[in-house]
Design a protein around this motif. Structure first.
Motif, PDB file in Angstrom:
ATOM      1  N   TYR A 106      44.777  53.662 129.957  1.00 29.61           N
ATOM      2  CA  TYR A 106      44.832  54.289 128.641  1.00 29.61           C
ATOM      3  C   TYR A 106      45.387  53.277 127.648  1.00 29.61           C
ATOM      4  CZ  TYR A 106      44.467  58.677 131.304  1.00 29.61           C
ATOM      5  OH  TYR A 106      44.068  59.682 132.149  1.00 29.61           O
ATOM      6  N   GLU A 107      44.643  53.041 126.566  1.00 28.14           N
ATOM      7  CA  GLU A 107      45.088  52.067 125.576  1.00 28.14           C
ATOM      8  C   GLU A 107      44.944  52.634 124.171  1.00 28.14           C
ATOM      9  OE1 GLU A 107      44.135  47.958 128.035  1.00 28.14           O
ATOM     10  OE2 GLU A 107      42.863  48.459 126.314  1.00 28.14           O
ATOM     11  N   MET A 108      45.918  52.324 123.312  1.00 26.04           N
ATOM     12  CA  MET A 108      45.907  52.792 121.926  1.00 26.04           C
ATOM     13  C   MET A 108      46.221  51.634 120.986  1.00 26.04           C
ATOM     14  SD  MET A 108      47.787  56.528 122.065  1.00 26.04           S
ATOM     15  CE  MET A 108      49.414  55.786 122.285  1.00 26.04           C
ATOM     16  N   TYR A 109      45.681  51.740 119.787  1.00 30.17           N
ATOM     17  CA  TYR A 109      45.924  50.765 118.729  1.00 30.17           C
ATOM     18  C   TYR A 109      46.624  51.440 117.555  1.00 30.17           C
ATOM     19  CZ  TYR A 109      44.683  48.171 114.458  1.00 30.17           C
ATOM     20  OH  TYR A 109      44.713  47.543 113.240  1.00 30.17           O
ATOM     21  N   ALA A 110      47.582  50.737 116.950  1.00 32.49           N
ATOM     22  CA  ALA A 110      48.362  51.268 115.830  1.00 32.49           C
ATOM     23  C   ALA A 110      48.981  52.608 116.222  1.00 32.49           C
ATOM     24  CB  ALA A 110      47.497  51.405 114.578  1.00 32.49           C
ATOM     25  N   ALA A 111      49.732  52.594 117.315  1.00 26.52           N
ATOM     26  CA  ALA A 111      50.270  53.814 117.907  1.00 26.52           C
ATOM     27  C   ALA A 111      51.701  54.079 117.446  1.00 26.52           C
ATOM     28  CB  ALA A 111      50.233  53.712 119.433  1.00 26.52           C
ATOM     29  N   TYR A 112      51.971  55.333 117.121  1.00 24.69           N
ATOM     30  CA  TYR A 112      53.297  55.769 116.684  1.00 24.69           C
ATOM     31  C   TYR A 112      53.630  57.113 117.327  1.00 24.69           C
ATOM     32  CZ  TYR A 112      52.884  52.374 112.849  1.00 24.69           C
ATOM     33  OH  TYR A 112      52.731  51.223 112.106  1.00 24.69           O
ATOM     34  N   PRO A 113      54.858  57.299 117.811  1.00 25.91           N
ATOM     35  CA  PRO A 113      55.272  58.638 118.242  1.00 25.91           C
ATOM     36  C   PRO A 113      55.216  59.579 117.044  1.00 25.91           C
ATOM     37  CG  PRO A 113      56.836  56.955 118.977  1.00 25.91           C
ATOM     38  CD  PRO A 113      55.925  56.294 118.003  1.00 25.91           C
ATOM     39  N   ASP A 114      54.777  60.823 117.283  1.00 25.32           N
ATOM     40  CA  ASP A 114      54.649  61.753 116.156  1.00 25.32           C
ATOM     41  C   ASP A 114      55.909  62.569 115.902  1.00 25.32           C
ATOM     42  OD1 ASP A 114      54.700  63.685 118.160  1.00 25.32           O
ATOM     43  OD2 ASP A 114      52.630  64.334 117.866  1.00 25.32           O
ATOM     44  N   GLY A 115      56.954  62.335 116.708  1.00 30.11           N
ATOM     45  CA  GLY A 115      58.208  63.056 116.520  1.00 30.11           C
ATOM     46  C   GLY A 115      58.257  64.401 117.206  1.00 30.11           C
ATOM     47  N   ASN A 116      57.122  64.813 117.792  1.00 25.33           N
ATOM     48  CA  ASN A 116      57.059  66.112 118.472  1.00 25.33           C
ATOM     49  C   ASN A 116      56.655  65.974 119.931  1.00 25.33           C
ATOM     50  OD1 ASN A 116      57.628  67.777 116.090  1.00 25.33           O
ATOM     51  ND2 ASN A 116      55.592  67.127 115.367  1.00 25.33           N
ATOM     52  N   GLY A 117      56.830  64.795 120.490  1.00 25.29           N
ATOM     53  CA  GLY A 117      56.468  64.573 121.884  1.00 25.29           C
ATOM     54  C   GLY A 117      55.091  63.991 122.081  1.00 25.29           C
ATOM     55  N   GLY A 118      54.282  63.962 121.022  1.00 26.20           N
ATOM     56  CA  GLY A 118      52.950  63.388 121.106  1.00 26.20           C
ATOM     57  C   GLY A 118      52.877  62.051 120.388  1.00 26.20           C
ATOM     58  N   TRP A 119      51.665  61.566 120.175  1.00 25.26           N
ATOM     59  CA  TRP A 119      51.456  60.277 119.531  1.00 25.26           C
ATOM     60  C   TRP A 119      50.329  60.384 118.513  1.00 25.26           C
ATOM     61  CZ3 TRP A 119      53.807  55.427 120.909  1.00 25.26           C
ATOM     62  CH2 TRP A 119      54.759  55.544 121.926  1.00 25.26           C
ATOM     63  N   LYS A 120      50.349  59.478 117.570  1.00 26.40           N
ATOM     64  CA  LYS A 120      49.232  59.305 116.650  1.00 26.40           C
ATOM     65  C   LYS A 120      48.857  57.834 116.676  1.00 26.40           C
ATOM     66  CE  LYS A 120      52.474  59.032 112.747  1.00 26.40           C
ATOM     67  NZ  LYS A 120      52.837  59.588 111.426  1.00 26.40           N
TER      68      LYS A 120
END
Length: 322
Positions: A150-164
């Motif tokens: 699993y790979e993501m680009y420009a990834a940030y935690p969303d503060g609610n346990g998930g990611w954006k």
């Protein structure tokens, strides 16, 4: 430099083979199923996958000189990895998890070209450049039990346990499946990042790299060639390289004067080459950070000129329609 709790997983990387491979490192696991190791112990793609192919005997592309000139014949290689840089682990970190790692929701800006979540991302997964990094902010997670990447680009935690994130992709490490034509991944070329990294145990324990590496170019064409699936250039100038172009270090290039650690990398580049995967500084290769790297030795790779490379003959070049 001061190390934070965030870097805990990164600092434990390089821990494979502690029980049987002779490495001076070890693995750790906590209740969440997180495993921190330097290398994924399963097979990374089948033997006939492009990343694993010996291309040392393949013909040179008829336009090799043009592409090498575009990349910078008089430029030099650069290792975009090491110990620490600017307060963060230097390179592309990743984390290896077990199959029971809980999955969390992920929201993508480029949802049409991304594989939807949820992804098994630990809350403390390492981010390229550190939690406050402003660069590509790749996040890489390997599910060791299911052989999934699993790979993501420009990834940030969303503060609610998930990611954006801007984009994300899932790769089955057991198959040769490619991204859909024209689709990006966490990399501009629509390729995986993890299989293309220089990793500490490959160089210092195994003393052999058995796969192609990833590199960048300062200018690319709005085109791609197998195994790439996407482009990020804006020009149709045929002197510019397409994403997916493969280069190799010339067989007659003398590597005997380099430190042994760098010789391992250069031998790999003669046999497996490196694949153009993103825009950036020309001749920059990617690797995973590790506190045990010898940065002084890695810096000697800057002595390798662009003229020491040649382009492996390419297949049909595909142009991207926007």
């Amino acid at each position: 430099m001061k190390k934070t709790k965030y870097t805990f997983l990164v600092l434990l990387m390089g821990l494979l083979f502690s029980c049987g491979g002779g490495s001076s490192t070890s693995a750790s696991q906590d209740g969440s199923g997180i495993i921190s190791t330097e290398l994924y112990t399963g097979k990374v793609f089948p033997n006939d996958n492009p990343w694993n192919q010996d291309i040392s005997g393949q013909p040179v592309d008829p336009n090799s000189d043009t592409y090498i000139n575009s990349l910078g014949r008089n430029g030099y290689m650069h290792a975009d990895f090491g110990t620490w840089w600017d307060g963060a682990p230097n390179g592309q970190p990743y984390v290896i998890v077990s199959g029971n790692q809980p999955k969390v929701p992920v929201k993508f800006d480029y949802a049409r070209e991304s594989d939807p979540g949820p992804y098994p991302i630990p809350a403390n997964a390492p981010i390229q450049g550190g939690p406050n990094g402003t660069g590509d902010r790749h996040v890489i997670v390997v599910d060791k039990d299911n052989g999934l990447l699993y790979e993501m680009y420009a990834a940030y935690p969303d503060g609610n346990g998930g990611w954006k994130a801007a984009a994300g992709a899932v790769f089955d490490l057991k198959t040769n499946a490619l991204r859909p034509a024209g689709h990006t991944s966490a990399d501009a070329a629509g390729l995986p990042i993890y299989p293309a990294l220089v990793k500490y145990d490959e160089v210092m324990v195994k003393k052999e790299i058995t796969h192609a590496l990833r590199f960048t170019a300062n200018r690319t064409r709005n085109a791609y060639v197998y195994p790439a699936r996407h482009a990020a250039g804006s020009s149709t100038d045929t002197s510019l390289p397409p994403m997916g172009m493969r280069v190799r270090l010339k067989a007659n290039y003398d590597i005997s004067t380099y430190p042994e650690s760098v010789q391992v990398i250069l031998r790999g580049l003669k046999k497996y080459g490196m694949i153009l995967a993103d825009n950036g500084t020309s001749w920059m290769i990617s690797g995973a950070p590790n506190d045990n790297w010898n940065d002084y030795e890695l810096h000697t790779i800057k002595q390798v000129p662009g003229s020491a490379f040649e382009v492996v003959k390419m297949g049909e070049i595909q142009y991207v329609q926007y």
